[in-house]
Write a protein that holds these residues in place. Structure first.
Motif, short mmCIF file in Angstrom:
data_model
loop_
_atom_site.label_atom_id
_atom_site.label_comp_id
_atom_site.label_asym_id
_atom_site.label_seq_id
_atom_site.Cartn_x
_atom_site.Cartn_y
_atom_site.Cartn_z
N THR A 9 -0.50 12.85 2.03
CA THR A 9 0.10 11.70 2.70
C THR A 9 -0.65 10.43 2.30
N GLY A 10 0.09 9.41 1.93
CA GLY A 10 -0.50 8.12 1.57
C GLY A 10 0.39 6.98 2.01
N VAL A 11 -0.05 5.76 1.72
CA VAL A 11 0.72 4.56 2.02
C VAL A 11 0.90 3.77 0.73
N ILE A 12 2.11 3.31 0.47
CA ILE A 12 2.36 2.54 -0.75
C ILE A 12 1.61 1.22 -0.68
N PRO A 13 0.65 0.99 -1.58
CA PRO A 13 -0.15 -0.24 -1.51
C PRO A 13 0.62 -1.45 -2.03
N ASP A 14 0.15 -2.63 -1.65
CA ASP A 14 0.74 -3.89 -2.10
C ASP A 14 0.09 -4.26 -3.44
N THR A 15 0.89 -4.36 -4.49
CA THR A 15 0.35 -4.68 -5.82
C THR A 15 0.68 -6.11 -6.23
N THR A 16 0.98 -6.95 -5.26
CA THR A 16 1.33 -8.35 -5.56
C THR A 16 0.26 -9.01 -6.42
N GLY A 17 0.72 -9.65 -7.50
CA GLY A 17 -0.20 -10.40 -8.36
C GLY A 17 -0.92 -9.58 -9.40
N TYR A 18 -0.73 -8.26 -9.40
CA TYR A 18 -1.42 -7.41 -10.36
C TYR A 18 -0.51 -7.12 -11.55
N GLU A 19 -0.98 -7.43 -12.74
CA GLU A 19 -0.22 -7.09 -13.94
C GLU A 19 -0.24 -5.59 -14.18
N GLN A 20 -1.32 -4.94 -13.76
CA GLN A 20 -1.46 -3.49 -13.90
C GLN A 20 -1.98 -2.93 -12.58
N TYR A 21 -1.63 -1.68 -12.32
CA TYR A 21 -2.16 -1.03 -11.11
C TYR A 21 -2.15 0.48 -11.34
N ALA A 22 -3.31 1.08 -11.16
CA ALA A 22 -3.45 2.53 -11.33
C ALA A 22 -3.43 3.21 -9.97
N TYR B 88 -7.60 4.63 -7.92
CA TYR B 88 -6.73 3.46 -7.84
C TYR B 88 -7.47 2.21 -8.30
N GLY B 89 -6.71 1.15 -8.56
CA GLY B 89 -7.30 -0.13 -8.92
C GLY B 89 -6.40 -0.94 -9.82
N ASN B 90 -6.60 -2.27 -9.84
CA ASN B 90 -5.78 -3.13 -10.69
C ASN B 90 -6.34 -3.26 -12.10
N ASP B 91 -7.48 -2.64 -12.35
CA ASP B 91 -8.05 -2.59 -13.70
C ASP B 91 -8.12 -1.13 -14.13
N PRO B 92 -7.24 -0.69 -15.00
CA PRO B 92 -7.20 0.73 -15.39
C PRO B 92 -8.51 1.24 -15.98
N HIS B 93 -9.34 0.33 -16.45
CA HIS B 93 -10.61 0.74 -17.04
C HIS B 93 -11.77 0.66 -16.06
N ASN B 94 -11.49 0.25 -14.84
CA ASN B 94 -12.55 0.11 -13.84
C ASN B 94 -11.96 0.43 -12.47
N THR B 95 -11.57 1.70 -12.28
CA THR B 95 -10.88 2.12 -11.06
C THR B 95 -11.87 2.63 -10.01
#
Length: 501
Positions: A197-210, A307-314
Motif C-alpha cells: 500500500t502506498g500513496v501517489i506522490p506529487d511530482t509537480t515541477g520534476y522533469e524526472q521522478y523515480a 524514490y526521488g526526482n534525481d534518478p542517479h541520487n535516489t
C-alpha cells in the motif's frame, strides 16, 4: 607627510567604524529558522527549500513588509490578485486569509514556483537521517518552507523577525509503502497474497521522478502467478495487479531475478507520472507467493521503496516486512525409565480434526526421511502419511520432527508402536499458537491443553510381560492343573484316614 598620515588614519578609522556598524546592523536584522519533521518521519533523502516572499524591517514593535519582487507575480497569482497589485494590496490579501485558505495559498505558490523552476532563496541540500535542519543568517522576512519529495505539496509559512529565530514543523510526509499478507501463519504448500500500500506522490515541477518497489522473498517462499499457485514461466514479465482506490485494477510488469527468482523489481516511475490526477490517493499492489519446503518459523519477506526526482541520487526507505511464520511439531519418543534415550520405530500420523484422527482419514501428507519430515506441498497427490521415529537425536532432544504447519489444533496418533512396546491408543491433541506480541519466535505449543515450555512433545512407551488372550490354552490349562492338584490332595487325605482307622 604627517598631515597625509593623519588623514589616512582618520579615514581608516571611519571605514572600520562603518564596517562594524554595518556588521552589527546586518546581525540585528538576521535570524535563524529551525525546520522540524513531523512525528513518525525523518528528513532522510529530503531537501528543504525556503522562499522569502516579503522583506521585513523591524523597529521596536513595528513591522514593515515589502514584497519580494522576484516572487511578486507568483504571489499575486496564488492570491487571485492582478499582476498590478501593490505591495499593500498583497500584504492585506495574505493578512485576510484564514484556515484552509492560507494553506491553499502556500501550496499554490509552491506549485507555481516548481512549475516555473524559479530559484529558492536558500536550500538545505539533500539531508541525511535527521529530524531537523536549521537555516542560519536569514534576513528578516516572511518565508515559505517547502519539503521536496513528499506525498503531496504541503508548504508552511513563517515569519523570521527576531534574532533568536523561528521554528516551523513540516506538514508533508515522505513517500513510504507498507507490505501486508492475507495470512498470519502458513502451512507448506499454501499460497499467500501480498499487498503493498502506498500513496501517489506529487511530482509537480520534476522533469524526472523515480518510484521503484524492491521486494525480496526468503528461501521458504516462491513467487507464483495467481492464488492457485501457478508457476512463473516468464520472470521478466511477472504481472502484478495495481489499483487506485476503488477504480478497476490494471496489470503492471515486474522483473524477477536473483536466487530462485525471489527478488522482484516493480518500476512504477512512469505509472506515477501518468496518474498525477490521482496524487495523494492510496494505491495497492497485489501479487502471490507459495510456501515451499524450506520454510521455517521466521519465514518473512520485505519490500522497500526507492524514490526521488534525481534518478542517479535516489532515497531508499526502511524495508516493510510481512511475516508469515510456519511451525514444527517436535517429538521425543522414549521408553519408560529411559527418558534420556530415543526409541526408534514408532509410527505416527497427524490430523487436522479429532474425528479424522479417530476415523484414520485425511491425514496430513508428508515428505522426507525417517525422523525428519515436512508437510507435502502437494497434499492431493502425495500419498505418504506415516512418520517414523529414529533411535538417535535429529536435533537435541528430538527424534521425530515435522516442519511446515500453521497455527491451530492438530491430533497426533501413534498408529504402530515399536516391537515389544505398548502403543498410545488415544489421539494426542496438539495446539500451536502464534505470539500475541508479534514476535515470531515467541510461539507456543501445548499437549492435551498443557503448555510445553521447551516446545518438544514427549511421548513415552511402556513394555511388560505377555498377557493371555482368547483362542489358545490360556487359562484352561491353569484350571485343569489346579483341579488335578485339588483331587490329588483330597485322595491323599482319604487314604491317610483309612490307614489310621
Amino acid at each position: 607627510m604627517k598631515k597625509l598620515k593623519r588623514v589616512l588614519a582618520v579615514l581608516l578609522t571611519a571605514i572600520m567604524t562603518l564596517a562594524m556598524a554595518t556588521t552589527a546592523f546586518a546581525a540585528e536584522n538576521q535570524g535563524s529558522l529551525k525546520v522540524t519533521v513531523n512525528q513518525g518521519n525523518t528528513l532522510n533523502g529530503q531537501t528543504i527549500k525556503v522562499y522569502k516572499l516579503f522583506d521585513l524591517t523591524v523597529s521596536g514593535s513595528h513591522y514593515a513588509y515589502t514584497v519580494n519582487e522576484q516572487y511578486k507575480a507568483m504571489i499575486a497569482t496564488a492570491l487571485g490578485q492582478p499582476g498590478t497589485a501593490t505591495n499593500e494590496e498583497l500584504y492585506q490579501a495574505i493578512s485576510n486569509l484564514k484556515g484552509e485558505a492560507i494553506q491553499k495559498f502556500a501550496d499554490d505558490f509552491t506549485t507555481a514556483a516548481l512549475n516555473d523552476q524559479v530559484a529558492e532563496t536558500q536550500a538545505s541540500g539533500k539531508l541525511g537521517d535527521v529530524t531537523e535542519h536549521t537555516f542560519n543568517n536569514l534576513d528578516f522576512g516572511y518565508y515559505l518552507v517547502y519539503q521536496t519529495g513528499t506525498k503531496e505539496i504541503q508548504s508552511s509559512l513563517v515569519s523570521v523577525n527576531k534574532l533568536e529565530g523561528a521554528e516551523v514543523k513540516l506538514k508533508g510526509q515522505a513517500p513510504s509503502i507498507e507490505k501486508t499478507a492475507d495470512k498470519e501463519t502458513v502451512e507448506i504448500g499454501e499460497v499467500v497474497t501480498y499487498t503493498i500500500t502506498g500513496v501517489i506522490p506529487d511530482t509537480t515541477g520534476y522533469e524526472q521522478y523515480a518510484y521503484k518497489i524492491h521486494d525480496t522473498l526468503t528461501d521458504g517462499l516462491d513467487f507464483v502467478k495467481d492464488a492457485n499457485g501457478t508457476v512463473v514461466d516468464a520472470p521478466n514479465n511477472y504481472l502484478v495487479s495495481v489499483q487506485i482506490g476503488e477504480t478497476p485494477a490494471t496489470e503492471q510488469k515486474a522483473q524477477l531475478s536473483g536466487n530462485g527468482n525471489r527478488t522482484m523489481l516493480l518500476d512504477l516511475s512512469q505509472w506515477i507520472r501518468d496518474n498525477q490526477g490521482s496524487k495523494g490517493q492510496t494505491f495497492t499492489v497485489k501479487y502471490y507467493a507459495k510456501v515451499n519446503s524450506a520454510a521455517v518459523v521466521e519465514t518473512k519477506n520485505s519490500a522497500k521503496l526507492e524514490y526521488g526526482n534525481d534518478p542517479h541520487n535516489t532515497t531508499m526507505t526502511t524495508p516493510s516486512e510481512a511475516k508469515t511464520p510456519t511451525y514444527p511439531v517436535q517429538i521425543h519418543k522414549f521408553a519408560r525409565g529411559e527418558e534420556q534415550g530415543y526409541l526408534a520405530g514408532a509410527t505416527f500420523r497427524l490430523y487436522k480434526t479429532e474425528q479424522d484422527a479417530k476415523d484414520n482419514t485425511n491425514a496430513i501428507a508428508v515428505t522426507g526421511s525417517v525422523g525428519s519430515y515436512t508437510v507435502a506441498e502437494d497434499q492431493k497427490n502425495t500419498k505418504t502419511y506415516d512418520m517414523v521415529s529414529v533411535g538417535n537425536a535429529v536435533t537435541e532432544g528430538i527424534n521425530l520432527k515435522l516442519n511446515g504447519l500453521k497455527a491451530g489444533d492438530y491430533w497426533l496418533v501413534e498408529t504402530e508402536a515399536p516391537d515389544g512396546y505398548n502403543g498410545i491408543t488415544a489421539p494426542i491433541k496438539i495446539t500451536i499458537a502464534k505470539s500475541a506480541d508479534g514476535d515470531v519466535n515467541n510461539w507456543t505449543i501445548s499437549k492435551d491443553s498443557e503448555n510445553v515450555s521447551d516446545k518438544i512433545i514427549k511421548i513415552e512407551n511402556t513394555t511388560g510381560t505377555i498377557l493371555p488372550g482368547t483362542g489358545g490354552m490360556g487359562t484352561i490349562l491353569f484350571t485343569v492343573v489346579g483341579i488335578a492338584l485339588v483331587l490329588i490332595v483330597a485322595a491323599s487325605f482319604v487314604i491317610s484316614r483309612r490307614k489310621r482307622a
